[in-house]
Each structure stands twice: as structure tokens, then as C-alpha cells.
Design an enzyme around this catalytic site. Structure first.
Site, PDB file in Angstrom:
ATOM      1  N   ASP A   1      23.839  14.400   0.876  1.00 24.01           N
ATOM      2  CA  ASP A   1      22.507  13.777   0.820  1.00 24.01           C
ATOM      3  C   ASP A   1      22.580  12.356   1.388  1.00 24.01           C
ATOM      4  O   ASP A   1      22.307  11.389   0.686  1.00 24.01           O
ATOM      5  CB  ASP A   1      21.968  13.766  -0.625  1.00 24.01           C
ATOM      6  CG  ASP A   1      22.852  12.983  -1.596  1.00 24.01           C
ATOM      7  OD1 ASP A   1      24.033  12.694  -1.253  1.00 24.01           O
ATOM      8  OD2 ASP A   1      22.373  12.630  -2.686  1.00 24.01           O
TER       9      ASP A   1
ATOM     10  N   ASP B   1      27.993   9.219   1.719  1.00 27.96           N
ATOM     11  CA  ASP B   1      28.000  10.537   2.367  1.00 27.96           C
ATOM     12  C   ASP B   1      28.292  10.374   3.864  1.00 27.96           C
ATOM     13  O   ASP B   1      28.999  11.193   4.461  1.00 27.96           O
ATOM     14  CB  ASP B   1      26.634  11.222   2.245  1.00 27.96           C
ATOM     15  CG  ASP B   1      26.202  11.424   0.814  1.00 27.96           C
ATOM     16  OD1 ASP B   1      26.364  12.524   0.283  1.00 27.96           O
ATOM     17  OD2 ASP B   1      25.682  10.462   0.213  1.00 27.96           O
TER      18      ASP B   1
ATOM     19  N   ASN C   1      19.828  11.472  -2.736  1.00 25.08           N
ATOM     20  CA  ASN C   1      19.627  10.027  -2.581  1.00 25.08           C
ATOM     21  C   ASN C   1      18.230   9.712  -2.058  1.00 25.08           C
ATOM     22  O   ASN C   1      17.671   8.658  -2.333  1.00 25.08           O
ATOM     23  CB  ASN C   1      20.670   9.446  -1.618  1.00 25.08           C
ATOM     24  CG  ASN C   1      22.036   9.358  -2.270  1.00 25.08           C
ATOM     25  OD1 ASN C   1      22.143   9.060  -3.445  1.00 25.08           O
ATOM     26  ND2 ASN C   1      23.076   9.625  -1.497  1.00 25.08           N
TER      27      ASN C   1
ATOM     28  N   THR D   1      28.762  16.583  -1.990  1.00 24.86           N
ATOM     29  CA  THR D   1      28.764  15.153  -2.319  1.00 24.86           C
ATOM     30  C   THR D   1      27.339  14.732  -2.716  1.00 24.86           C
ATOM     31  O   THR D   1      26.885  13.640  -2.382  1.00 24.86           O
ATOM     32  CB  THR D   1      29.257  14.311  -1.119  1.00 24.86           C
ATOM     33  OG1 THR D   1      28.362  14.524  -0.012  1.00 24.86           O
ATOM     34  CG2 THR D   1      30.663  14.692  -0.704  1.00 24.86           C
TER      35      THR D   1
ATOM     36  N   PHE E   1      24.827  10.255 -11.129  1.00 19.70           N
ATOM     37  CA  PHE E   1      23.626  10.653 -10.369  1.00 19.70           C
ATOM     38  C   PHE E   1      23.632  12.116  -9.911  1.00 19.70           C
ATOM     39  O   PHE E   1      22.654  12.837 -10.114  1.00 19.70           O
ATOM     40  CB  PHE E   1      23.454   9.727  -9.148  1.00 19.70           C
ATOM     41  CG  PHE E   1      22.289  10.120  -8.279  1.00 19.70           C
ATOM     42  CD1 PHE E   1      20.997   9.733  -8.612  1.00 19.70           C
ATOM     43  CD2 PHE E   1      22.470  10.899  -7.149  1.00 19.70           C
ATOM     44  CE1 PHE E   1      19.903  10.114  -7.831  1.00 19.70           C
ATOM     45  CE2 PHE E   1      21.389  11.279  -6.362  1.00 19.70           C
ATOM     46  CZ  PHE E   1      20.109  10.887  -6.706  1.00 19.70           C
ATOM     47  N   ASN E   2      24.703  12.560  -9.230  1.00 15.04           N
ATOM     48  CA  ASN E   2      24.672  13.911  -8.630  1.00 15.04           C
ATOM     49  C   ASN E   2      24.497  15.000  -9.688  1.00 15.04           C
ATOM     50  O   ASN E   2      23.866  16.029  -9.425  1.00 15.04           O
ATOM     51  CB  ASN E   2      25.954  14.185  -7.835  1.00 15.04           C
ATOM     52  CG  ASN E   2      26.003  13.395  -6.539  1.00 15.04           C
ATOM     53  OD1 ASN E   2      24.976  12.890  -6.067  1.00 15.04           O
ATOM     54  ND2 ASN E   2      27.196  13.263  -5.965  1.00 15.04           N
TER      55      ASN E   2
ATOM     56  N   HIS F   1      32.007   6.369  -2.944  1.00 13.61           N
ATOM     57  CA  HIS F   1      32.339   7.572  -3.720  1.00 13.61           C
ATOM     58  C   HIS F   1      32.728   8.803  -2.892  1.00 13.61           C
ATOM     59  O   HIS F   1      33.759   9.432  -3.125  1.00 13.61           O
ATOM     60  CB  HIS F   1      31.119   7.997  -4.557  1.00 13.61           C
ATOM     61  CG  HIS F   1      30.498   6.917  -5.368  1.00 13.61           C
ATOM     62  ND1 HIS F   1      30.966   6.543  -6.595  1.00 13.61           N
ATOM     63  CD2 HIS F   1      29.411   6.130  -5.132  1.00 13.61           C
ATOM     64  CE1 HIS F   1      30.208   5.572  -7.096  1.00 13.61           C
ATOM     65  NE2 HIS F   1      29.259   5.307  -6.219  1.00 13.61           N
ATOM     66  N   ASP F   2      31.820   9.216  -2.002  1.00 15.63           N
ATOM     67  CA  ASP F   2      31.895  10.579  -1.475  1.00 15.63           C
ATOM     68  C   ASP F   2      33.129  10.903  -0.622  1.00 15.63           C
ATOM     69  O   ASP F   2      33.642  12.027  -0.698  1.00 15.63           O
ATOM     70  CB  ASP F   2      30.609  10.902  -0.687  1.00 15.63           C
ATOM     71  CG  ASP F   2      29.391  10.969  -1.601  1.00 15.63           C
ATOM     72  OD1 ASP F   2      29.576  11.190  -2.819  1.00 15.63           O
ATOM     73  OD2 ASP F   2      28.267  10.808  -1.108  1.00 15.63           O
TER      74      ASP F   2
END
Ligand code: BDR
Ligand code: CA
Length: 317
Positions: A10, A15, A39, A124, A165-166, A239-240
Site C-alpha cells: 500500500d 513500501d 496507507n 506489507t 496499523f496493518n 518498516h516494510d
């Protein structure tokens, strides 16, 4: 042999870097990029995936749009973190990479059926597409080598005190995935908060002295501004790409076995990942859970990937 993977994402600043790592590192073979609402809206995340492919010179990898809302409940976006476009910061040219006519879930299903070996999925983003795939095509579970996802946490959340979040954006989808029986590796906030784009890291991207290096620098600079404002981070956690890095080389991300369940009903804890490495709940291990990141290996692989993509672009003229 390169590991065949599909990224379900996203974009999203992190990402975007995950896509570049997967496309630029020879240890994986990126078969497709699929998008989902997360996102930002599906329309924006899909446009952003095409933008990233265009500036990174990623051609010949299909980009397909998937679900535009979670399985249940309202759609959540993270404009406060990623901006109105979902990828605020750099200027992007009009994308030249097209969007596939197929729905993301059908594209993943077809690739799983046609590919000679099982494929690794790297989500992700909220897990809506992956849950729909496993529900609509249960036979596909056997064709997935593993699911290596960014999401959840062994500790605190970043959307609620308990939820990341995810997972929070579509807890029912996450629940389906964690119960699917497919081997799962969870790269949650506890490990992605070790992937900080420090000023030293930013300087290494700037020193690449390439257009793509400058775009990465601008992405992380914007990301740094929202992380500073919202959470007081000195440097933003990227993060991703951590999930991609785990596929590239398991040594980059150390994991432990655990049972993971997704909390669906808690009054204050909906969307939390309950991680039980010590077996208190007497439930079977269903995931490897990331606990430690080799930061130098991680950043050098990401820089090498961005360098390789930049060089490929240069050679293509
Ligand atoms: C996750 O949420 C999104 O905002 C990021 O892209 C990442 O996938 C971190 O919680
Ligand atoms: Ca994401």
C-alpha cells in the site's frame, strides 16, 4: 536460485523502499506487485506503486490493484504518516508503468498456479487481498511457500496502544491469514523499529548521487518529519523492507517460534497480535516472529539494491 516472491503493498514510503529492495536484489525474483487500500485509498496506492516502478525502472513486473476496503468495518488511511498522496515528499513524473486488467487476487492465484515452484508472499499492508485469496482459492495455500509479512508487534501498537496499523486496518483478514496453516513470518514493530533511517543512513543515500538515491532520500526525509511530529522519533523506522530482507537472507532478521493470534473482540485491544513464544496459552506454533535486525546488513542490502536499479536505469538510457 532466486526466491520467487509477490509483494502485496500500500505505498507508502516504506513500501516504496520494499519494492526497490525486492526489484534490485538478485536473491529474489519479483513476480508481481499487488496493491490494496491501506496507507491511502486503493486508487492512490496503485498509482504510487506505478510511480515507484517508473522512477526505479522496474519494467515487466505486473502491477495489479486489489481490495479497496477491509473485509469488515470502515476503511482506515494513514494520511497523517504518509501524506494526502500516500507518498508525499518527492516529485514524481507521470507513471509509464501500466496497471494490469486483472484483480490482484486473481493475478496472485494465476501466478501460483503457473509458477513451477511455490511462491513466497510478502504483504506489507493490511492483509485483505491475502485473506480473500485464501478464502476464495483454499487450494492455493499449498502453493504458497511462506508468507513473510510486515505487521503486528510483540509489544505496543502504533494505531492504538495495542494494535499496529496493518493488522488494525483489517483484523478479520489478519485472523484468516494467521489461522491458514501457511508458514508465516511476522516482522512487527518490535523489529522494524530497529530499522531507523538515521542521518548517517540518509547521508549514504545522498552519497549515491543518483536520481533514485535522491528520491529515496526525499521519501525518508518526509517520513522523518511525520514520525517526529506524531511520535517524537529522532529517525523514522522504515518498516516494510524488513520483511523483504528476511526473505533475502534470514540472517538479517532473527526470529523465534511462537503462536500468534489476532485479537478481534477486545474492548481496547482489537487488532493486537498476541504473541506467545513461551507457550502460556498451550497453542501450537503458527509463526516465526522477528525479534532482531542486523542493521548494517539491512541498510547495505537496501543501498546496493537502489544502486543496482539506478545503474540498470542508466544503462537503459
Ligand atoms: C505499517 O503501516 C504502514 O503505515 C507502513 O507502510 C507499514 O506497512 C507500519 O505500521
Ligand atoms: Ca505498508
Amino acid at each position: 536460485m532466486a526466491v520467487p516472491i509477490i509483494i502485496d503493498c500500500d505505498p507508502g514510503h516504506d513500501d516504496a523502499l520494499a519494492i526497490m529492495l525486492a526489484a534490485g536484489d538478485p536473491a529474489v525474483d519479483l513476480l508481481a506487485i499487488t496493491t490494496v487500500a491501506g496507507n491511502q485509498t486503493l486508487e492512490k496506492t496503485t498509482l504510487n506503486a506505478r510511480r515507484v516502478c517508473t522512477v526505479a525502472g522496474i519494467a515487466g513486473v505486473p502491477v495489479a490493484a486489489g481490495c479497496d476496503r477491509p473485509l469488515r468495518g470502515p476503511q482506515l488511511v494513514a494520511a497523517d504518516v504518509h501524506g494526502e498522496s500516500g507518498l508525499d515528499g518527492p516529485e514524481f513524473p507521470e507513471p509509464t508503468v501500466p496497471v494490469a486488467a486483472e484483480h490482484a487476487v486473481d493475478l496472485i492465484h494465476r501466478i501460483l498456479a503457473e509458477h513451477p515452484e511455490p511462491v513466497t508472499l510478502v504483504p506489507t499492508a493490511p492483509l485483505t487481498n491475502i485473506a480473500l485469496l485464501l478464502t476464495r482459492y483454499p487450494e492455493d495455500a499449498a502453493r504458497i511457500r511462506e508468507i513473510v509479512l510486515m505487521g503486528g508487534s510483540t509489544e505496543r501498537g502504533n494505531r492504538t496502544p495495542a494494535a499496529e496499523f496493518n493488522i488494525y486496518a483489517d483484523p478479520e483478514a489478519a485472523d484468516i491469514v494467521f489461522r491458514s496453516g501457511v508458514p508465516i513470518t511476522m516482522c512487527g514493530l518490535n523489529v522494524t523499529h530497529q530499522a531507523l533511517a538515521t542521518p548517517g543512513v540518509l547521508a549514504r543515500f545522498a552519497a549515491l548521487d543518483s536520481e533514485l538515491g535522491r528520491i529515496c532520500h526525499a521519501l525518508m526525509t518526509f517520513f522523518a518529519s511525520t514520525y517526529r511530529e506524531l511520535w517524537g522519533f529522532e529517525s523514522p523506522p522504515v518498516h516494510d523492507p524488513v520483511a523483504v530482507a528476511r526473505v533475502l537472507d534470514p540472517k538479517i532478521v532473527r526470529c523465534v517460534d511462537a503462536n500468534v493470534v489476532v485479537e478481534l473482540h477486545g474492548e481496547y485491544t482489537r487488532g493486537a497480535t498476541v504473541v506467545d513464544p513461551h507457550g502460556y496459552l498451550d497453542r501450537p506454533v503458527n509463526a516465526q516472529v522477528a525479534v532482531a535486525l542486523d542493521q548494517e546488513l539491512f541498510w547495505s542490502r537496501l543501498l546496493d539494491a537502489v544502486t543496482a536499479l539506478g545503474a540498470r536505469r542508466g544503462a537503459a538510457g
